[in-house]
Design an enzyme around this catalytic site. Structure first.
Site: not given
Ligand code: UD1
Ligand code: CA
Length: 457
Positions: A16, A333, A423
């Site tokens: 996103r 710098r 100068a």
């Molecule tokens: C997640 C939570 C949601 C919560 C929100 C808070 C889950 C399923 N949902 O949603 O309940 O309200 O965070 O911000 O956990 N990541 C990985 N590997 C993966 C997927 C994600 O490392 O396979 C990491 C992402 O880099 C990120 C974090 O996990 O830092 C959260 O993932 P993201 O996809 O942002 O979850 P949300 O949809 O925001």
């Molecule tokens: Ca998130």
């Protein structure tokens, strides 16, 4: 004492964000999000921090270096899958594990501490950090039973309309009993609308096994912002900027217009400093008492003394002493050392140069790879000619020397103590102590020339 571990989730590409840069490396107030998170964790005296990184995310490792251990999650199959990747480090170990997302840059160590303390004191097996927000769109909702006990977390995409109306959200930060965490993760399925292994499913699994599942609701909802797109990024930036600026103001710094003042999280400023609008202060900068910065000044990784004035200028990786005046429109710098009572005026560029106490370059000069003694006067338009097309050379100007306007000092060259350079001179040889050096062609006046010219035509 119980072992305490942390897992940082940072493998998501951050679709996103629509960016080449890994999501967690996007800076907030000049520092990558994941670094904010790890900096907070680092104050908690944990036994180990493990960061889950995505395939090809060497950039995340470059950023965090040896502050954490790393596990690669080759495919992003969900937050539950991501945590499971840390099993080689943590499975079966007794202790408490904090899980944080790398995209929550405003989370503070105070809140993490409170979360861990509550978790351990009520002897819960899982504690989720929650908060109430007015617009919960996009977050997982915290579903509680009739007695107010946490039942489960439902993702927005799997939620019924009733569940969607819940304003208490999962912040993505948790405390787990470490052994239970890795046992429960084996039972998490991907049978949901996104086909992902959800970490929050561990709550329901633990609950169904009769384990104690709790929530710690923080009133500081702004801390819990998860940055998923650039709108949230700008929002996080604004909130963190506001937090940083207020801390400085409460500590005695005047910030004339906090909405237009950008101070990084690692800047330290003494009381009675005044920051004028449009100033950007980054990196590990320190500013001494009674100094005035701005308007419109950018400082990065600088040590600035007391009672100094720097306006409409850029200073990078340099040391500036006390009672110094810089600007307007000066550029200092890296590796410059500007000592007390120096004056650097408009359109002066200084690079890798040491100016000792009381020296002045008031207008339109370039001083590069130079060493100036005390009370040197650099006239308007003086240039240290430091580059021969291949190498840089040094210019040394000793105490009390006076360099006339528009002189070129062709390096390597030394102007000895108290010497004068006339100068317009182009100096190619050293000038001895207290000598006057003139290196320009003599002036010749042709009397009556214009009259003769007019007669000819
Ligand atoms: C997640 C939570 C949601 C919560 C929100 C808070 C889950 C399923 N949902 O949603 O309940 O309200 O965070 O911000 O956990 N990541 C990985 N590997 C993966 C997927 C994600 O490392 O396979 C990491 C992402 O880099 C990120 C974090 O996990 O830092 C959260 O993932 P993201 O996809 O942002 O979850 P949300 O949809 O925001
Ligand atoms: Ca998130």
């Amino acid at each position: 004492m119980t072992n305490r571990f942390a897992v940082v989730l940072a493998a998501g590409k951050g679709t996103r964000m629509k960016s080449k840069l890994y999501k967690v490396l996007h800076p907030v107030c000049g520092k990558p999000m994941v670094q904010h998170v790890v900096d907070q964790l680092n104050t908690l005296e944990l036994d180990q921090i493990i960061t889950i990184v995505g395939h090809g995310a060497e950039t995340v490792q470059d950023q965090l270096g040896d502050q954490t251990a790393y596990v690669v999650q080759e495919e992003q199959l969900g937050t539950g899958h991501a945590v499971r990747m840390a099993d080689s480090y943590l499975e079966g170990k007794p202790g408490t594990t904090v899980v944080v997302c790398g995209d929550t840059p405003l989370l503070t160590s105070d809140t993490l501490n409170e979360l861990m303390e509550q978790h351990e004191s009520v002897q819960a097996k899982v504690t989720v950090l929650t908060t109430d927000i007015t617009d919960p769109t996009g977050y997982g909702r915290v579903i509680r039973d009739g007695q107010g006990h946490v039942e489960k977390i439902v993702e927005e995409k799997d939620a019924s309309s009733d569940e969607k109306s819940v304003k208490e959200i999962n912040t993505g930060t948790y405390c787990f009993d470490n052994e239970l965490l890795f046992e429960s993760l084996k039972q998490v399925s991907n049978d949901n609308s996104q086909g992902e292994y959800y970490l929050p499913d561990v709550l329901e699994i633990a609950k169904n096994q009769g384990e104690k599942v709790a929530a710690f609701k923080t009133p500081n909802d702004e801390e819990t912002i998860g940055v998923n797109d650039r709108v949230a990024l700008a929002n996080a930036e604004r909130l963190l900027r506001d937090r940083i600026n207020k801390e400085h103001m409460r500590a005695g710094v005047t910030i004339v217009d906090p909405q237009q003042t950008y101070i990084g999280p690692d800047v330290s400023i003494e009381a009675d400093v005044i920051i004028e609008p449009g100033s950007v202060i980054k990196g590990e900068t320190t500013i001494g008492a009674d100094t005035v910065i701005g308007p419109h000044t950018e400082l990065k990784d600088c040590q600035i003394g007391e009672r100094t004035l720097i306006k409409q200028s850029v200073v990078t990786e340099s040391h500036v002493g006390s009672d110094v005046q810089i600007g307007p429109f000066a550029h200092i710098r890296p590796d410059s050392y500007i000592q007390d009572e120096v004056k650097i005026g408009n359109f002066v560029e200084v690079k890798k140069t040491n100016m000792a106490k009381g020296s002045k370059a008031s207008h339109l000069s370039y001083l590069g790879d130079a060493k100036l003694g005390k009370d040197v006067n650099v006239g308007c338009g003086v240039i240290t000619v430091n580059y021969d097309g291949r190498k840089k050379h040094k210019t040394i100007i000793e105490d009390g020397a006076f360099i006339g306007c528009n002189a070129n000092l062709i390096a390597p060259v030394r102007i000895e103590e108290g010497a004068y350079v006339a100068a317009g001179s182009t100096i190619t040889k050293d000038v001895p102590e207290k000598a006057l050096s003139i290196a320009r062609s003599r002036q010749e006046n042709k009397e009556g020339y214009v009259e003769r010219l007019n007669k000819r035509s």
